[in-house]
Write a protein that holds these residues in place. Sequence first.
Motif: not given
Length: 141
Positions: A31, A36-37, A48
């Motif tokens: 991430a 944010l993945l 997430e």
Amino acid sequence: MRTDAELRGELLQELGRLRRVVPEITGCLVATTDGLLIADDTHSLAVEGVAALSAACLGVSQRIADSAGHQDFQEVLISSSGGHVAMYMAGHGAVLVLLARADANVARLHHEARRAIAVVSRVMTDAALGFAQAVPEPAAQ
């Protein structure tokens, strides 16, 4: 310049390698430090959320290390009765998160994670360079 799909594929290949060499790993992801993945090899529906919480945890941990006068923050390990969550800084702007069963050999987890960090860092650097080359120059005034 490699495509985003090629870079993501390389990350997924490395995450798969981690799961093969440390069978106690139940999931892993990369991430951004913003939460944010980027890529994951896990069957968790909350991936997430794990990415976002990992970024928050690393941010707090880095502040604690700075306040203690320690430099170059590297990792956090959370151990519980259900297992381990290990989070590692992977270059600038990325975090590697490993989820493992409670019976995992933590030393082996750390050893293999360090190999993976080198790959993730390189891929993220390549992605950043590719992005920088794709951004148009500002118009001359």
